[in-house]
Design an enzyme around this catalytic site. Structure first.
Site, PDB file in Angstrom:
ATOM      1  CG  ASP A  33      -2.056   0.921   1.135  1.00  0.00           C
ATOM      2  OD1 ASP A  33      -2.284   1.485   0.054  1.00  0.00           O
ATOM      3  OD2 ASP A  33      -2.753   1.106   2.156  1.00  0.00           O
ATOM      4  CG  HIS A  50       0.093   1.560  -9.154  1.00  0.00           C
ATOM      5  ND1 HIS A  50      -0.166   1.314  -7.827  1.00  0.00           N
ATOM      6  CD2 HIS A  50      -1.003   2.209  -9.634  1.00  0.00           C
ATOM      7  CE1 HIS A  50      -1.364   1.782  -7.514  1.00  0.00           C
ATOM      8  NE2 HIS A  50      -1.891   2.336  -8.597  1.00  0.00           N
ATOM      9  CG  LEU A 144       9.840 -16.713  -2.420  1.00  0.00           C
ATOM     10  CD1 LEU A 144       9.517 -16.701  -0.923  1.00  0.00           C
ATOM     11  CD2 LEU A 144      10.261 -15.306  -2.848  1.00  0.00           C
TER      12      LEU A 144
HETATM   13  C1  FPP Z   1      -2.290   0.056  -3.198  1.00  0.00           C
HETATM   14  O1  FPP Z   1      -1.717   1.364  -3.127  1.00  0.00           O
HETATM   15  C2  FPP Z   1      -1.621  -0.661  -4.271  1.00  0.00           C
HETATM   16  C3  FPP Z   1      -2.246  -1.243  -5.303  1.00  0.00           C
HETATM   17  C4  FPP Z   1      -3.700  -1.232  -5.503  1.00  0.00           C
HETATM   18  C5  FPP Z   1      -1.450  -1.903  -6.367  1.00  0.00           C
HETATM   19  C6  FPP Z   1      -0.240  -2.631  -5.905  1.00  0.00           C
HETATM   20  C7  FPP Z   1       0.634  -2.882  -7.054  1.00  0.00           C
HETATM   21  C8  FPP Z   1       1.986  -2.847  -7.040  1.00  0.00           C
HETATM   22  C9  FPP Z   1       2.791  -2.652  -5.839  1.00  0.00           C
HETATM   23  C10 FPP Z   1       2.768  -3.003  -8.270  1.00  0.00           C
HETATM   24  C11 FPP Z   1       3.152  -4.409  -8.492  1.00  0.00           C
HETATM   25  C12 FPP Z   1       2.041  -4.961  -9.167  1.00  0.00           C
HETATM   26  C13 FPP Z   1       2.030  -5.970  -9.985  1.00  0.00           C
HETATM   27  C14 FPP Z   1       0.866  -6.065 -10.834  1.00  0.00           C
HETATM   28  C15 FPP Z   1       3.071  -6.994 -10.087  1.00  0.00           C
HETATM   29  P1  FPP Z   1      -2.639   2.599  -3.445  1.00  0.00           P
HETATM   30  O2  FPP Z   1      -2.670   2.820  -4.889  1.00  0.00           O
HETATM   31  O3  FPP Z   1      -3.988   2.402  -2.828  1.00  0.00           O
HETATM   32  O4  FPP Z   1      -1.865   3.765  -2.724  1.00  0.00           O
HETATM   33  P2  FPP Z   1      -2.508   4.959  -1.917  1.00  0.00           P
HETATM   34  O5  FPP Z   1      -3.216   4.342  -0.735  1.00  0.00           O
HETATM   35  O6  FPP Z   1      -1.331   5.764  -1.506  1.00  0.00           O
HETATM   36  O7  FPP Z   1      -3.427   5.687  -2.826  1.00  0.00           O
END
Ligand code: FPP
Length: 253
Positions: A33, A50, A144
């Site tokens: 997150d 992301h 892993l």
């Molecule tokens: C939540 O942060 C994150 C996500 C919904 C996407 C997580 C994806 C990745 C870490 C990239 C790797 C992904 C893949 C497909 C391999 P948020 O967007 O809600 O952040 P915020 O709370 O700061 O808005």
């Protein structure tokens, strides 16, 4: 080689040393997150967060593999994430495709077995193909196990399990009395895997957000204010060290 030596110095460095009494959790789960906020702070589009998050994921996967973690499950896209703007959803779909395409090369030498947990409904044919390719390619790896939870929801997973069990009862394969916790576990996406012992959520949020809700019943939860793209190997080690300080009673005294 240089990377390996640097890693060893880091791993055996003062703050990263696990004592003989400490142990690694068998299964770590991470809610990745804070990507959006990381990007916003830099005046970048959320998708840049992301993308950086995917880089962090690669570093953490390699670290887990090197220190000997057996299972790592990461939350990459929830069943609720479909409600985000289409451009962000599309970007996350593309990012998973890219990740899967490059995983082979990126994780070379780490013997990582990749699974994708979640519903394949609503995923494009192209993405489904890439998922089955990488799962097949890495199926015999013995290091892993990396579970990428994508289009995943804990409640959805349990509903699916209930449907499968109901079907088995209807077909006469099992009796109602045969339904127990172990059977339910066997019908989840994580069938055959140990439950997570440690669930990590960076970015300051303290919620489980429908992630592995059945499997995490007894997991230790570890939170940090660090945003996922800033999450480093030292944060993971801190979580493991804190995990070792917890006294797990599993309902006992
Ligand atoms: C939540 O942060 C994150 C996500 C919904 C996407 C997580 C994806 C990745 C870490 C990239 C790797 C992904 C893949 C497909 C391999 P948020 O967007 O809600 O952040 P915020 O709370 O700061 O808005």
């Amino acid at each position: 080689m240089e990377e390996l030596i640097l890693f060893r110095i880091d791993w055996f460095g003062k703050n990263n040393l696990l004592s003989k009494k400490e142990r690694l959790p068998g299964h770590i789960a991470i809610i990745m997150d804070g990507n959006g906020r990381w990007a916003q702070k830099r005046g970048l589009p959320r998708t840049a967060g992301h993308r950086e998050g995917a880089r962090t994921l690669n570093r953490i996967v390699k670290y887990c593999s090197t220190i000997g973690i057996k299972y790592l499950t990461v939350y990459a896209f929830s069943t609720e994430n479909w409600s985000r703007p289409k451009s962000e959803v599309d970007a996350l779909m593309e990012l998973l495709k890219e990740y899967l395409d490059k995983a082979d090369k990126e994780l070379e030498g780490h013997d990582v077995k990749i699974n994708v947990l979640g519903s394949s409904e609503r995923l494009s044919e192209d993405l489904k193909k890439k998922i089955s390719n990488v799962v097949e390619k890495t199926a015999n790896n013995k290091g892993l196990v990396l579970n990428v939870a994508f289009n995943y929801g804990g409640r959805d997973e349990i509903v699916n399990a209930v449907r499968k069990i109901a079907q088995d009862v209807k077909n006469g394969n099992i009796k109602i009395q045969d339904i127990n916790e172990s059977l339910v576990s066997k019908k989840l996406y994580t069938a055959g895997m140990p439950d997570p012992e440690l669930v990590i959520r960076p970015s300051g949020e303290k919620r489980i957000s429908n992630f592995l809700i059945w499997q995490s019943s007894y997991a230790e939860l570890w939170y940090s204010n660090v945003l996922w793209p800033d999450f480093k190997e030292k944060h993971l080690m801190q979580a493991i060290k804190d995990f070792n300080k917890r006294h797990r009673r599993f309902g006992g005294i």
